[in-house]
Design a protein around this motif. Structure first.
Motif, PDB file in Angstrom:
ATOM      1  N   ARG B  79       0.857  -1.202   0.000  1.00 53.59           N
ATOM      2  CA  ARG B  79       0.000   0.000   0.000  1.00 53.59           C
ATOM      3  C   ARG B  79       0.881   1.235   0.000  1.00 53.59           C
ATOM      4  O   ARG B  79       0.661   2.187  -0.754  1.00 53.59           O
ATOM      5  CB  ARG B  79      -0.879   0.024   1.258  1.00 53.59           C
ATOM      6  N   ILE B  80       1.886   1.220   0.879  1.00 51.98           N
ATOM      7  CA  ILE B  80       2.796   2.365   0.935  1.00 51.98           C
ATOM      8  C   ILE B  80       3.480   2.539  -0.419  1.00 51.98           C
ATOM      9  O   ILE B  80       3.573   3.647  -0.949  1.00 51.98           O
ATOM     10  CB  ILE B  80       3.853   2.144   2.038  1.00 51.98           C
ATOM     11  N   ALA B  81       3.926   1.438  -0.987  1.00 53.91           N
ATOM     12  CA  ALA B  81       4.638   1.506  -2.258  1.00 53.91           C
ATOM     13  C   ALA B  81       3.769   2.157  -3.324  1.00 53.91           C
ATOM     14  O   ALA B  81       4.212   3.047  -4.056  1.00 53.91           O
ATOM     15  CB  ALA B  81       5.065   0.110  -2.690  1.00 53.91           C
ATOM     16  N   ILE B  82       2.526   1.708  -3.406  1.00 50.19           N
ATOM     17  CA  ILE B  82       1.642   2.270  -4.431  1.00 50.19           C
ATOM     18  C   ILE B  82       1.467   3.762  -4.217  1.00 50.19           C
ATOM     19  O   ILE B  82       1.590   4.568  -5.150  1.00 50.19           O
ATOM     20  CB  ILE B  82       0.275   1.559  -4.421  1.00 50.19           C
ATOM     21  N   LYS B  83       1.204   4.139  -2.983  1.00 46.46           N
ATOM     22  CA  LYS B  83       0.947   5.564  -2.727  1.00 46.46           C
ATOM     23  C   LYS B  83       2.171   6.420  -3.049  1.00 46.46           C
ATOM     24  O   LYS B  83       2.062   7.475  -3.666  1.00 46.46           O
ATOM     25  CB  LYS B  83       0.569   5.765  -1.251  1.00 46.46           C
ATOM     26  N   ASP B 162       6.004  11.643   4.602  1.00 42.37           N
ATOM     27  CA  ASP B 162       4.653  12.007   5.063  1.00 42.37           C
ATOM     28  C   ASP B 162       3.686  10.852   4.892  1.00 42.37           C
ATOM     29  O   ASP B 162       2.881  10.558   5.778  1.00 42.37           O
ATOM     30  CB  ASP B 162       4.141  13.226   4.287  1.00 42.37           C
ATOM     31  N   ILE B 163       3.757  10.222   3.736  1.00 43.20           N
ATOM     32  CA  ILE B 163       2.858   9.098   3.475  1.00 43.20           C
ATOM     33  C   ILE B 163       3.129   7.964   4.467  1.00 43.20           C
ATOM     34  O   ILE B 163       2.218   7.387   5.054  1.00 43.20           O
ATOM     35  CB  ILE B 163       3.034   8.582   2.025  1.00 43.20           C
ATOM     36  N   ILE B 164       4.408   7.684   4.679  1.00 45.77           N
ATOM     37  CA  ILE B 164       4.775   6.585   5.570  1.00 45.77           C
ATOM     38  C   ILE B 164       4.324   6.864   7.002  1.00 45.77           C
ATOM     39  O   ILE B 164       3.871   5.973   7.713  1.00 45.77           O
ATOM     40  CB  ILE B 164       6.298   6.348   5.520  1.00 45.77           C
ATOM     41  N   HIS B 165       4.422   8.143   7.402  1.00 50.03           N
ATOM     42  CA  HIS B 165       4.029   8.502   8.764  1.00 50.03           C
ATOM     43  C   HIS B 165       2.643   8.004   9.127  1.00 50.03           C
ATOM     44  O   HIS B 165       2.398   7.595  10.257  1.00 50.03           O
ATOM     45  CB  HIS B 165       4.119  10.022   8.962  1.00 50.03           C
ATOM     46  N   ASP B 166       1.750   8.009   8.140  1.00 53.13           N
ATOM     47  CA  ASP B 166       0.389   7.539   8.408  1.00 53.13           C
ATOM     48  C   ASP B 166       0.341   6.064   8.784  1.00 53.13           C
ATOM     49  O   ASP B 166      -0.650   5.573   9.283  1.00 53.13           O
ATOM     50  CB  ASP B 166      -0.492   7.738   7.163  1.00 53.13           C
ATOM     51  N   HIS B 167       1.403   5.336   8.462  1.00 54.17           N
ATOM     52  CA  HIS B 167       1.361   3.894   8.682  1.00 54.17           C
ATOM     53  C   HIS B 167       2.235   3.441   9.847  1.00 54.17           C
ATOM     54  O   HIS B 167       2.319   2.252  10.110  1.00 54.17           O
ATOM     55  CB  HIS B 167       1.820   3.157   7.415  1.00 54.17           C
ATOM     56  N   VAL B 168       2.902   4.384  10.496  1.00 55.21           N
ATOM     57  CA  VAL B 168       3.877   3.971  11.502  1.00 55.21           C
ATOM     58  C   VAL B 168       3.241   3.147  12.611  1.00 55.21           C
ATOM     59  O   VAL B 168       3.639   2.012  12.870  1.00 55.21           O
ATOM     60  CB  VAL B 168       4.597   5.192  12.104  1.00 55.21           C
ATOM     61  N   GLN B 169       2.224   3.702  13.267  1.00 55.36           N
ATOM     62  CA  GLN B 169       1.630   2.992  14.400  1.00 55.36           C
ATOM     63  C   GLN B 169       0.964   1.702  13.949  1.00 55.36           C
ATOM     64  O   GLN B 169       1.259   0.623  14.444  1.00 55.36           O
ATOM     65  CB  GLN B 169       0.602   3.890  15.109  1.00 55.36           C
ATOM     66  N   GLU B 170       0.113   1.845  12.956  1.00 54.14           N
ATOM     67  CA  GLU B 170      -0.687   0.700  12.539  1.00 54.14           C
ATOM     68  C   GLU B 170       0.200  -0.405  11.977  1.00 54.14           C
ATOM     69  O   GLU B 170       0.085  -1.579  12.354  1.00 54.14           O
ATOM     70  CB  GLU B 170      -1.702   1.176  11.480  1.00 54.14           C
ATOM     71  N   TYR B 171       1.118  -0.016  11.099  1.00 55.01           N
ATOM     72  CA  TYR B 171       1.917  -1.059  10.445  1.00 55.01           C
ATOM     73  C   TYR B 171       3.179  -1.432  11.228  1.00 55.01           C
ATOM     74  O   TYR B 171       3.343  -2.561  11.675  1.00 55.01           O
ATOM     75  CB  TYR B 171       2.289  -0.623   9.020  1.00 55.01           C
ATOM     76  N   LEU B 233      12.463   4.844   8.999  1.00 55.02           N
ATOM     77  CA  LEU B 233      11.188   4.641   8.314  1.00 55.02           C
ATOM     78  C   LEU B 233      11.414   4.246   6.863  1.00 55.02           C
ATOM     79  O   LEU B 233      10.799   3.316   6.353  1.00 55.02           O
ATOM     80  CB  LEU B 233      10.346   5.913   8.360  1.00 55.02           C
ATOM     81  N   LEU B 234      12.314   4.956   6.224  1.00 50.21           N
ATOM     82  CA  LEU B 234      12.557   4.670   4.805  1.00 50.21           C
ATOM     83  C   LEU B 234      13.147   3.273   4.633  1.00 50.21           C
ATOM     84  O   LEU B 234      12.740   2.512   3.768  1.00 50.21           O
ATOM     85  CB  LEU B 234      13.491   5.717   4.205  1.00 50.21           C
ATOM     86  N   GLN B 235      14.101   2.940   5.469  1.00 53.88           N
ATOM     87  CA  GLN B 235      14.708   1.614   5.342  1.00 53.88           C
ATOM     88  C   GLN B 235      13.677   0.503   5.552  1.00 53.88           C
ATOM     89  O   GLN B 235      13.726  -0.519   4.887  1.00 53.88           O
ATOM     90  CB  GLN B 235      15.864   1.472   6.334  1.00 53.88           C
TER      91      GLN B 235
END
Ligand code: SF4
Ligand SMILES: [Zn+2]
Lengths: 538, 345
Positions: B79-83, B162-171, B233-235
């Motif tokens: 999902r992150i990749a697509i976004k 920014d996009i990844i930040h949305d997934h930190v907790q959940e993912y 996060l990026l790694q």
């Protein structure tokens, strides 16, 4: 009417023709020379330009491009060649000066085209030539003043209108965080908007701000646009030249000379050599890897033995190297199969991987005889990703880990320091040279200088030469056929031209193989792709 | 095999009934005539710009599965990749027609179909793929993402973060529990200057890192920590493209709506406006579709329905049709423009 003025007029006309032929000190080398030149001049021009390109390469290994050390050293080196006059920006218009200007530009022009002939014949040669010509143009362009640079860009239709201050302010932060600008500089710099396809080098390195397909280029970065356009043009031109080159075969004076010329750089064309095939068997690899493999290949070998598997680029880098040291195709299949089938079954291996090996030996697909990778190729292309062990350890390894490895291998503290120092300046091949000396102390005289490493196979051969020299106690006929090869730094034109004879015999077949090649960067031929797809099911 | 038009292709598909089709480039001549035309004349003329993102490339940052396996815990990576990639292609490169497709097993493909993308040179493709590559380094490099501490971060990477930040907790924290094991925590700590704080689980360990980064801003004694959180996060999550697939014009890629030979799942398009609700486990398999086809043949009002509308493939086909419609419109617009130009003269 007086007779004197007539003469003056012809002079003037001649002068005009000359200045229009080369309107600028820099050129894009679009139009090939049409005049006839003597064979002697032909060779002289080529040799001088080769010296320049060689200097460009060596200086580029030692110093960071565009740094002061870089330009100082390069300027000094170019001054020692017959092309020294290309360094001077020419303004004076008195006759003798003009004659000089014309001659140096003519030499610049003709010598470039001669080397195109010599360096179009294989991907490796083209890559080298393009790289050095690009660096040379960059250096010369940056040496010109703003006015001269603008003129040159304009002459080649590369001038764009700067963006307005409003536009600049609206994207100020983005500009300041792209590229090397920084906010102070953004304020004072002119920016240009160009299609991103004209700025591929900057795009590739994420050194530019992109929006909706347009790249915002700082004035200083315009050189990159110039180089992108030049690279595309030159790469295409070389492919075309490679295709027409076979017609030159009729002229049996030219070809040997051209081949001799290109040998001066690579020293050795590792495909052209058939004599050593079969010298190495699968069983010998373990021993040889300890004795004579460069670090990049030791690492691959080790990972293969450990994981019984290797990913695509590792197989390419290592497989072609092994081919280069004389492993026959049959032995190669045996070697890889034995290792891989410790984990997978034989059938699957035969289906997925044996093609790859036969392909590298020119027995499948395009049937091109693939060349072992040079250091430059290993260092610059196909960066390793997760799961990969290929690449150059000096370039692609954490400093701490590398140091640790050197330690385990028992490299002396002082040598470690030297290697790490080279790494700091990004001098990977020099580091490799130090590593070579450190690991060959038993077979080298204490006064010997480190060999200049430019090819893993060169590393191997040099090591073998030293080892066999030791065994035969200084006998004058070492065992390896190419043992007489000297480190590249000592390459002198006169010595190497001797080698043009045997090599030229190989050329016809090589040229025919190449004539179908389209673009130089296509080092990933269709059938390799297909082969990869076979191995990949996502 | 090659086809010169739709009809020819249709006929052949009906005749052969293949379960898998790979698509390559448009060539100047038919590949089967390759021997009769000069090598120089036989050229790939255009091809979509493609991306291949494959879960196997994330093995070092997945705690749930490895290799070809995927599950609910690691799928957010796609999902992150697509976004991230879709945003960059759209905003940075100005492309509009991206079709994202589930590969049927362990990854996603992207087909960029804009004319400018199809006509890109090999160097152009390489440059875009490199621009989009951030995680670098082989097995000998622990730190695979380095953001220089003196320079500001490039806008494209900023957006990705920014996009990844949305997934930190959940993912990262909940699903992967990425800093739970002592070993992982030590590894991450190695990336910075020494720190004393310890922490006991992913959640508070992540908090420690964020705190550290905050403290290091504007100070020079922690140069390694300045971008530590972003680098981590990026790694762990930044898209890992197979650059080689994108580079060439000769690479083949599996066509949308094929059946994956190993899983039997259909390669369905993914709606980019609703990436988060796409679930690969719910993608229909071939046998499921066959069953559905045996069901009712008319809708509530008794009208006969087209076959595919009766299956769970219906939604995916609508996504695909929407994509085609848009592509067609831009194509029509272009033709109009051209005829307008002609009229002017
Ligand atoms: S410098 Fe060349 S030979 Fe030495 S390790 Fe690197 S790639 Fe191998
Ligand atoms: Zn999983």
């Amino acid at each position: 009417m007086d007779f004197g003025s007539g003469r003056r007029r012809t002079n003037k006309i001649k002068k005009e023709i000359k200045t229009t032929a080369y309107p600028h000190t820099l050129q894009f080398y679009k139009i090939p020379p049409t005049e006839t030149i003597s064979l002697q001049e032909f060779e002289e021009f080529a040799v001088e330009r080769l010296k320049v390109l060689k200097a460009v390469e060596t200086v580029g290994i030692k110093h960071i491009r565009s740094s002061k050390d870089y330009s100082d050293l390069l300027e000094k080196d170019i001054r020692n060649t017959g092309l020294r006059k290309i360094l001077k920006t020419q303004k004076a218009d008195d006759d003798s000066e003009n004659e000089d200007v014309y001659n140096s530009r003519r030499m610049d022009h003709i010598s470039h085209f001669i080397l195109r002939l010599a360096y179009c014949r294989s991907e490796e040669l083209r890559r080298w030539f393009i790289q050095q010509e690009l660096d040379l143009l960059r250096y010369r362009f940056q040496n010109e003043n703003k006015e001269s640079r603008d003129t040159f860009l304009k002459q080649n239709n590369l001038n764009y209108d700067p963006i307005s201050d409003e536009e600049k302010n609206s994207i100020f932060d983005n500009l300041a965080s792209s590229g090397n600008a920084g906010s102070v500089k953004v304020k004072t710099t002119e920016y240009f908007k160009v299609p991103f396809t004209d700025a591929l080098d900057l795009v590739k390195g994420r050194k530019v701000y992109l929006h909706k397909g347009l790249a915002y280029i700082a004035c200083d970065d315009m050189v990159s646009i110039l180089l992108t356009v030049y690279r595309t043009y030159l790469s295409h031109a070389l492919a075309v030249t490679a295709r027409v080159l076979p017609h030159l075969q009729e002229d049996d004076r030219l070809l040997p000379m051209l081949c001799g010329l290109s040998k001066r750089y690579l020293g050795q064309d590792y495909t052209a050599k058939k004599s050593n095939i079969g010298q190495v068997t699968a069983e010998m690899i373990d021993m040889l890897s300890k004795q004579s493999f460069p670090p990049c290949m030791q690492q691959l070998h080790h990972s293969l033995r450990q994981n019984h598997h290797m990913r695509h680029w590792g197989r390419q880098q290592y497989g072609l190297f092994l081919k280069g040291i004389g492993l026959s195709m049959e032995e190669a299949i045996k070697f890889w199969r034995t290792e891989f089938t410790k984990l997978m079954d034989g059938d699957k291996w035969d289906k997925q991987y044996s093609y790859n090996i036969r392909h590298n030996y020119g027995k499948e697909g395009k049937r091109a005889d693939y060349t072992p990778y040079s250091c430059m190729k290993i260092i610059m292309t196909n960066h390793p990703g997760p799961g990969d062990f290929h690449g150059c350890p000096f370039r692609h390894c954490d400093a701490d880990l590398l140091r640790q490895k050197l330690q385990t291998q028992g490299i002396a503290k002082a040598d470690q320091e030297q290697i790490m120092n080279y790494l700091k300046g990004s001098h990977y091949q020099l580091a490799c040279g130090s590593y070579f000396t450190a690991t060959h102390s038993k077979v080298m005289d204490s006064g010997d200088t480190a060999p200049q490493i430019s090819h893993p196979n060169g590393y191997f051969e040099e090591s073998q030469r030293l080892h066999s020299g030791l065994k035969s106690q200084g006998s004058s006929t070492p065992k390896t056929p190419h043992a007489s090869r000297q480190p590249m730094s000592q390459t002198t034109p006169s010595r190497l031209s001797q080698s043009s004879q045997p090599i030229s015999q190989q050329v016809p077949s090589q040229v025919t193989q190449l004539s179908g090649i389209e673009e130089m960067d296509d080092d990933f031929p269709a059938d390799v792709m297909d082969e990869m797809m076979m191995g990949v099911d996502s | 095999m090659s086809f010169s038009d739709q009809q020819e292709l249709e006929k052949e598909i009906q005749k052969r009934c293949p379960y898998k089709i790979d698509i390559g480039a448009v060539f100047s001549h038919r590949p089967k005539d390759q021997k009769t035309v000069k090598a120089a004349a036989f050229q790939a003329q255009e091809k979509e710009l493609v991306f291949d993102i494959d879960m196997t490339d994330y093995d070092d940052v997945r705690n749930c599965c490895s290799g070809a396996n995927i599950c609910d815990l690691c799928w957010p990576l796609m999902r992150i990749a697509i976004k991230v990639v879709d945003r960059a292609l759209r905003d940075d490169f100005g492309f509009e027609h991206m079709l994202w497709v589930y590969s049927g097993r362990r990854g996603v493909h992207c087909w960029v179909c804009d004319e400018a993308a199809r006509k890109l040179s090999q160097n152009g493709r390489t440059a875009i793929a490199e621009y989009l590559s951030v995680v670098r380094g082989g097995e000998n490099q622990t730190k695979k993402v380095s953001l220089p501490s003196e320079d500001p971060i490039h806008p494209a990477i900023r957006h990705a973060i920014d996009i990844i930040h949305d997934h930190v907790q959940e993912y990262l924290v909940n699903k992967q529990d990425f800093l739970d094991e002592e070993e992982q925590w030590q590894k991450v700590k190695q990336l910075a200057e020494d720190f004393e704080k310890h922490g006991t689980n992913s959640k508070n360990r992540w908090a420690i890192i964020e705190k550290r980064v905050e403290q290091s801003q504007g100070k020079s004694n922690y140069p390694k920590s300045k971008n530590l959180d972003s680098e981590i996060l990026l790694q762990f999550t930044y898209p890992r493209l197979d650059v080689n697939v994108s580079k060439g014009v000769n690479h083949l890629l599996k066509s949308p709506f094929c059946i994956h030979p190993k899983t039997g799942r259909v390669c369905v398009p993914i709606d980019t406006t609703d990436v988060d609700s796409f679930d690969p486990q719910k993608v229909p398999t071939i046998s499921q579709l066959l069953e559905e086809l045996d069901n009712e043949t008319s809708d509530a009002e008794g009208k006969k329905l087209k076959d595919y509308k009766r299956t769970s493939l219906n939604g995916s086909i609508q996504v695909f049709e929407k994509f085609l419609k848009k592509l067609e419109n831009s194509w029509k617009g272009k033709l109009l423009e051209q005829s307008d130009m002609k009229r002017e003269f």
